[in-house]
Design a protein around this motif. Structure first.
Motif, mmCIF file in Angstrom:
data_model
loop_
_atom_site.group_PDB
_atom_site.id
_atom_site.type_symbol
_atom_site.label_atom_id
_atom_site.label_comp_id
_atom_site.label_asym_id
_atom_site.label_seq_id
_atom_site.Cartn_x
_atom_site.Cartn_y
_atom_site.Cartn_z
ATOM 1 N N TYR A 4 -0.349 67.712 77.726
ATOM 2 C CA TYR A 4 -0.306 67.428 79.157
ATOM 3 C C TYR A 4 -0.987 66.109 79.472
ATOM 4 C CZ TYR A 4 -0.908 67.847 84.164
ATOM 5 O OH TYR A 4 -0.892 67.602 85.511
ATOM 6 N N ASP A 5 -2.079 65.791 78.746
ATOM 7 C CA ASP A 5 -2.786 64.543 78.993
ATOM 8 C C ASP A 5 -1.916 63.327 78.691
ATOM 9 O OD1 ASP A 5 -5.060 65.924 79.750
ATOM 10 O OD2 ASP A 5 -5.925 65.884 77.734
ATOM 11 N N LYS A 6 -0.912 63.507 77.860
ATOM 12 C CA LYS A 6 -0.029 62.395 77.503
ATOM 13 C C LYS A 6 1.283 62.424 78.275
ATOM 14 C CE LYS A 6 -1.706 61.438 72.896
ATOM 15 N NZ LYS A 6 -1.328 61.189 71.511
ATOM 16 N N ALA A 7 1.394 63.282 79.255
ATOM 17 C CA ALA A 7 2.632 63.364 80.029
ATOM 18 C C ALA A 7 2.864 62.047 80.767
ATOM 19 C CB ALA A 7 2.574 64.514 81.023
ATOM 20 N N LEU A 8 4.110 61.616 80.751
ATOM 21 C CA LEU A 8 4.504 60.392 81.440
ATOM 22 C C LEU A 8 5.561 60.713 82.476
ATOM 23 C CD1 LEU A 8 4.997 57.952 78.414
ATOM 24 C CD2 LEU A 8 3.036 58.083 79.934
ATOM 25 N N THR A 9 5.579 59.918 83.511
ATOM 26 C CA THR A 9 6.637 60.018 84.503
ATOM 27 C C THR A 9 7.536 58.811 84.330
ATOM 28 O OG1 THR A 9 5.205 61.159 86.060
ATOM 29 C CG2 THR A 9 7.170 60.105 86.961
ATOM 30 N N MET A 10 8.803 59.078 84.016
ATOM 31 C CA MET A 10 9.767 58.002 83.882
ATOM 32 C C MET A 10 10.774 58.104 85.021
ATOM 33 S SD MET A 10 12.291 56.799 80.795
ATOM 34 C CE MET A 10 13.568 58.004 81.027
ATOM 35 N N LEU A 34 9.003 54.336 93.484
ATOM 36 C CA LEU A 34 8.952 53.776 92.137
ATOM 37 C C LEU A 34 7.519 53.546 91.666
ATOM 38 C CD1 LEU A 34 11.950 51.274 92.263
ATOM 39 C CD2 LEU A 34 11.888 53.572 91.297
ATOM 40 N N ALA A 35 6.591 53.376 92.581
ATOM 41 C CA ALA A 35 5.176 53.195 92.206
ATOM 42 C C ALA A 35 4.615 54.431 91.527
ATOM 43 C CB ALA A 35 4.353 52.845 93.439
ATOM 44 N N GLU A 36 5.276 55.567 91.667
ATOM 45 C CA GLU A 36 4.818 56.824 91.055
ATOM 46 C C GLU A 36 5.149 56.903 89.567
ATOM 47 O OE1 GLU A 36 3.048 59.183 92.760
ATOM 48 O OE2 GLU A 36 3.077 57.723 94.410
ATOM 49 N N GLY A 37 5.990 56.026 89.068
ATOM 50 C CA GLY A 37 6.419 56.106 87.671
ATOM 51 C C GLY A 37 5.510 55.357 86.722
ATOM 52 N N ASP A 38 5.280 55.946 85.557
ATOM 53 C CA ASP A 38 4.596 55.224 84.484
ATOM 54 C C ASP A 38 5.574 54.242 83.841
ATOM 55 O OD1 ASP A 38 2.033 56.674 84.444
ATOM 56 O OD2 ASP A 38 3.277 58.380 83.851
ATOM 57 N N ILE A 39 6.802 54.695 83.666
ATOM 58 C CA ILE A 39 7.879 53.849 83.160
ATOM 59 C C ILE A 39 8.948 53.812 84.244
ATOM 60 C CG2 ILE A 39 9.661 53.549 81.405
ATOM 61 C CD1 ILE A 39 7.848 55.145 79.486
ATOM 62 N N VAL A 40 9.291 52.600 84.672
ATOM 63 C CA VAL A 40 10.325 52.427 85.689
ATOM 64 C C VAL A 40 11.405 51.552 85.068
ATOM 65 C CG1 VAL A 40 10.855 51.666 88.026
ATOM 66 C CG2 VAL A 40 8.607 52.661 87.517
ATOM 67 N N LEU A 41 12.565 52.164 84.861
ATOM 68 C CA LEU A 41 13.672 51.561 84.120
ATOM 69 C C LEU A 41 14.841 51.295 85.050
ATOM 70 C CD1 LEU A 41 15.184 51.134 81.274
ATOM 71 C CD2 LEU A 41 15.834 53.522 81.526
ATOM 72 N N GLY A 42 15.478 50.151 84.875
ATOM 73 C CA GLY A 42 16.673 49.842 85.648
ATOM 74 C C GLY A 42 17.643 49.014 84.832
ATOM 75 N N GLN A 43 18.901 49.027 85.224
ATOM 76 C CA GLN A 43 19.949 48.211 84.608
ATOM 77 C C GLN A 43 20.104 46.957 85.448
ATOM 78 O OE1 GLN A 43 21.903 47.492 82.160
ATOM 79 N NE2 GLN A 43 23.302 46.175 83.243
ATOM 80 N N LEU A 44 19.694 45.818 84.917
ATOM 81 C CA LEU A 44 19.804 44.556 85.644
ATOM 82 C C LEU A 44 21.248 44.072 85.545
ATOM 83 C CD1 LEU A 44 18.184 42.629 87.339
ATOM 84 C CD2 LEU A 44 17.582 41.394 85.265
ATOM 85 N N GLU A 45 22.029 44.401 86.536
ATOM 86 C CA GLU A 45 23.472 44.132 86.504
ATOM 87 C C GLU A 45 23.794 42.653 86.709
ATOM 88 O OE1 GLU A 45 27.552 45.360 86.216
ATOM 89 O OE2 GLU A 45 25.656 46.172 85.534
ATOM 90 N N VAL A 46 23.091 42.007 87.623
ATOM 91 C CA VAL A 46 23.323 40.594 87.913
ATOM 92 C C VAL A 46 22.032 39.842 87.611
ATOM 93 C CG1 VAL A 46 23.908 38.908 89.700
ATOM 94 C CG2 VAL A 46 25.066 41.119 89.657
ATOM 95 N N VAL A 124 10.244 48.495 73.403
ATOM 96 C CA VAL A 124 9.277 49.544 73.079
ATOM 97 C C VAL A 124 8.055 49.346 73.960
ATOM 98 C CG1 VAL A 124 7.852 50.599 71.286
ATOM 99 C CG2 VAL A 124 10.101 49.653 70.696
ATOM 100 N N ILE A 125 7.794 50.332 74.793
ATOM 101 C CA ILE A 125 6.673 50.269 75.722
ATOM 102 C C ILE A 125 5.679 51.361 75.345
ATOM 103 C CG2 ILE A 125 7.898 51.695 77.429
ATOM 104 C CD1 ILE A 125 6.485 50.063 79.621
ATOM 105 N N GLU A 126 4.399 51.031 75.402
ATOM 106 C CA GLU A 126 3.360 52.012 75.099
ATOM 107 C C GLU A 126 2.507 52.224 76.342
ATOM 108 O OE1 GLU A 126 -0.249 52.935 71.938
ATOM 109 O OE2 GLU A 126 1.072 51.238 71.590
ATOM 110 N N ILE A 127 2.458 53.467 76.774
ATOM 111 C CA ILE A 127 1.675 53.852 77.946
ATOM 112 C C ILE A 127 0.961 55.151 77.614
ATOM 113 C CG2 ILE A 127 1.806 54.580 80.361
ATOM 114 C CD1 ILE A 127 4.056 52.635 80.750
ATOM 115 N N LYS A 128 -0.332 55.215 77.921
ATOM 116 C CA LYS A 128 -1.139 56.412 77.654
ATOM 117 C C LYS A 128 -1.042 56.822 76.184
ATOM 118 C CE LYS A 128 -0.570 58.302 82.322
ATOM 119 N NZ LYS A 128 -0.122 59.473 83.099
ATOM 120 N N ASP A 129 -1.064 55.842 75.296
ATOM 121 C CA ASP A 129 -0.971 56.077 73.848
ATOM 122 C C ASP A 129 0.345 56.725 73.418
ATOM 123 O OD1 ASP A 129 -3.492 54.961 73.361
ATOM 124 O OD2 ASP A 129 -4.479 56.856 73.820
#
Length: 175
Positions: A4-10, A34-46, A124-129
């Motif tokens: 649980y300590d390593k849980a991430l919000t994507m 979006l500020a609630e996410g540890d990882i915020v991913l998007g497809q940069l279309e343009v 490759v992104i590292e967050i909370k180990d």
């Protein structure tokens, strides 16, 4: 440390296009979520560039202005995929300028690059180990948008299709 300590919000969104007058109000609307996410991913279309590729008279999706890149950073994106069908619309300048902006702002990216090797490189992104990797490939865009060992573009999956009739007449359904 417990699991649980390593849980991430994507949080992930689809195509990002910041070339309209509504871009600022839409970005403001989603920033708190979006500020609630540890990882915020998007497809940069343009992509983003202020340079115009001379070989393109009319492009399907004109590039976003470099000044509008702030919508990406202010919305907390930290991973972007580039393997969209519009990656080549502004040619080499769009890819170079966008990648420069991503690097300067420490935003991870995958699916596009200055050559095929970079385009296929995982983000490759590292967050909370915890390390999380992303890949992005395109199978819908034109071949002109594909990276090669010596040309910028996107990573791709070459889908080969063909029509094989079930009977000898042309109107018969395919197998």
């Amino acid at each position: 440390m417990t699991t649980y300590d390593k849980a991430l919000t994507m949080l992930a969104v689809g195509d990002l296009i910041f070339d309209s007058p509504e871009a600022e109000s839409l970005a403001e609307f989603v920033k708190p979520a979006l500020a609630e996410g540890d990882i915020v991913l998007g497809q940069l279309e343009v992509l983003f560039t202020d340079r115009v590729a001379k070989q393109y008279v009319e492009v399907p999706a004109p590039p976003c202005k470099v000044k509008d890149f702030k919508y990406i950073t202010e919305a907390h994106f930290n991973v972007l995929t580039l393997a969209g069908n519009h990656i080549w619309d502004s040619g080499t300048p769009g890819i170079e300028d966008t990648i420069d902006l991503l690097k300067k702002n420490k935003i991870f990216y995958t699916g596009g690059g200055i050559n095929l090797e970079e385009a296929r490189r995982p983000a490759v992104i590292e967050i909370k180990d915890v390390k999380v990797g992303f890949l992005a490939y395109n199978c819908a865009g034109p071949k002109d948008s594909w990276a090669t060992p010596a040309k910028p573009g996107c990573s791709y999956v070459n889908i080969i299709t063909h029509y094989e009739p079930s009977h000898t007449s042309p109107e018969s359904p395919p197998l």
